[in-house]
Motif scaffolding. Structure first.
Motif, PDB file in Angstrom:
ATOM      1  N   SER A   1       0.814  -1.208   0.000  1.00  0.00           N
ATOM      2  CA  SER A   1       0.000   0.000   0.000  1.00  0.00           C
ATOM      3  C   SER A   1       0.850   1.261   0.000  1.00  0.00           C
ATOM      4  O   SER A   1       0.509   2.257  -0.653  1.00  0.00           O
ATOM      5  N   GLY A   2       1.959   1.220   0.734  1.00  0.00           N
ATOM      6  CA  GLY A   2       2.850   2.382   0.766  1.00  0.00           C
ATOM      7  C   GLY A   2       3.438   2.675  -0.595  1.00  0.00           C
ATOM      8  O   GLY A   2       3.587   3.844  -0.981  1.00  0.00           O
ATOM      9  N   VAL A   3       3.772   1.632  -1.342  1.00  0.00           N
ATOM     10  CA  VAL A   3       4.315   1.818  -2.685  1.00  0.00           C
ATOM     11  C   VAL A   3       3.246   2.373  -3.618  1.00  0.00           C
ATOM     12  O   VAL A   3       3.516   3.274  -4.431  1.00  0.00           O
ATOM     13  N   ALA A   4       2.029   1.870  -3.513  1.00  0.00           N
ATOM     14  CA  ALA A   4       0.933   2.371  -4.343  1.00  0.00           C
ATOM     15  C   ALA A   4       0.713   3.863  -4.109  1.00  0.00           C
ATOM     16  O   ALA A   4       0.564   4.645  -5.057  1.00  0.00           O
ATOM     17  N   ALA A   5       0.698   4.267  -2.841  1.00  0.00           N
ATOM     18  CA  ALA A   5       0.528   5.684  -2.518  1.00  0.00           C
ATOM     19  C   ALA A   5       1.710   6.504  -3.002  1.00  0.00           C
ATOM     20  O   ALA A   5       1.549   7.624  -3.516  1.00  0.00           O
ATOM     21  N   ALA A   6       2.915   5.967  -2.849  1.00  0.00           N
ATOM     22  CA  ALA A   6       4.113   6.687  -3.276  1.00  0.00           C
ATOM     23  C   ALA A   6       4.098   6.942  -4.772  1.00  0.00           C
ATOM     24  O   ALA A   6       4.495   8.023  -5.237  1.00  0.00           O
ATOM     25  N   ILE A   7       3.648   5.970  -5.547  1.00  0.00           N
ATOM     26  CA  ILE A   7       3.585   6.157  -7.003  1.00  0.00           C
ATOM     27  C   ILE A   7       2.566   7.245  -7.346  1.00  0.00           C
ATOM     28  O   ILE A   7       2.835   8.098  -8.199  1.00  0.00           O
ATOM     29  N   CYS A   8       1.438   7.231  -6.671  1.00  0.00           N
ATOM     30  CA  CYS A   8       0.451   8.313  -6.888  1.00  0.00           C
ATOM     31  C   CYS A   8       1.068   9.666  -6.577  1.00  0.00           C
ATOM     32  O   CYS A   8       0.928  10.626  -7.354  1.00  0.00           O
ATOM     33  N   ASN A   9       1.758   9.760  -5.453  1.00  0.00           N
ATOM     34  CA  ASN A   9       2.338  11.035  -5.058  1.00  0.00           C
ATOM     35  C   ASN A   9       3.470  11.463  -5.977  1.00  0.00           C
ATOM     36  O   ASN A   9       3.685  12.661  -6.197  1.00  0.00           O
ATOM     37  N   SER A  10       4.182  10.501  -6.546  1.00  0.00           N
ATOM     38  CA  SER A  10       5.239  10.857  -7.491  1.00  0.00           C
ATOM     39  C   SER A  10       4.665  11.575  -8.697  1.00  0.00           C
ATOM     40  O   SER A  10       5.321  12.438  -9.293  1.00  0.00           O
ATOM     41  N   LEU A  11       3.444  11.229  -9.067  1.00  0.00           N
ATOM     42  CA  LEU A  11       2.764  11.918 -10.158  1.00  0.00           C
ATOM     43  C   LEU A  11       2.263  13.283  -9.715  1.00  0.00           C
ATOM     44  O   LEU A  11       2.486  14.297 -10.387  1.00  0.00           O
TER      45      LEU A  11
END
Length: 208
Positions: free
Chosen positions: A194-204
């Motif tokens: 879940s942390g990786v999923a959120a991080a990818i969203c935030n990277s955008l």
């Protein structure tokens, strides 16, 4: 061992500097468009394997940012991922973030059909009348259902972030997304979360 004195406001930027320096030392050249996403995934996990396993469809970063600018909302498969997404940054473009895992109707249907709530929550999400980005960090069954909706109904999200972590059907579910004609960011193999999923969203969101 010497403890570095780093101001709180500088910890993240110093972390990114270290990551980029170590990637360079490894001889890894990350394409400019995907580099912020790879670096943020590594920052979240301290795992440099993401430089090799994160897989991007063609022009996915541009397509994802265009979708966000056009008001796309984000659907997650966990409240943990939901809480990690910068919803203030998303709202600047008219987007919202949703997670239907705690929805009572979803829970009842899942119980009646003996499937996971993540599976049923994708049906619920597909009814949202907005362009959608799916950020899946936990449940391979969510990816399986997205593929079924694509095959059966032509459902086409703006982006699928497929990074569930685990051992049962995780690798197989990710492969289903790689075969779709839909923009994707997928971490092949068992790793994710879940942390990786959120991080990818935030990277955008942080690099609009």
């Amino acid at each position: 061992m010497e403890i570095k004195k780093v101001l709180p406001s500088e910890i993240e930027s110093e972390s990114f500097r270290i990551i980029r320096s170590e990637l360079s030392q490894m001889g890894k050249e990350i394409p400019k468009d995907i580099e912020p996403t790879v670096v943020r995934a590594i920052h979240t996990t301290a795992d440099f394997e993401y430089a090799d396993t994160l897989t991007f469809s063609e022009n996915v970063i541009k397509k994802a940012k265009d979708a966000i600018r056009n008001g796309a909302s984000i659907v997650t498969d966990t409240n943990m991922a939901l809480s990690g997404i910068n919803k203030k940054a998303l709202s600047k473009f008219g987007g919202e973030a949703f997670c239907f895992m705690a929805d009572e109707e979803v829970a009842q249907i899942a119980w009646d059909r003996q499937v996971t709530r993540a599976y049923v929550s994708m049906d619920k999400a597909s009814e949202v009348k907005k362009p959608l980005i799916f950020a899946i960090g936990n449940a391979p069954t969510a990816l399986i259902r997205l593929r079924e909706l694509y095959d059966e109904k032509g459902f086409r999200p703006e982006l699928i972030i497929g990074v569930p972590v685990g051992f049962v059907n995780v690798v197989e579910a990710k492969k289903l997304i790689l075969e779709m004609d839909v923009p994707y960011i997928v971490n092949v193999g068992r790793k994710g979360g879940s942390g990786v999923a959120a991080a990818i969203c935030n990277s955008l969101l942080y690099n609009m």
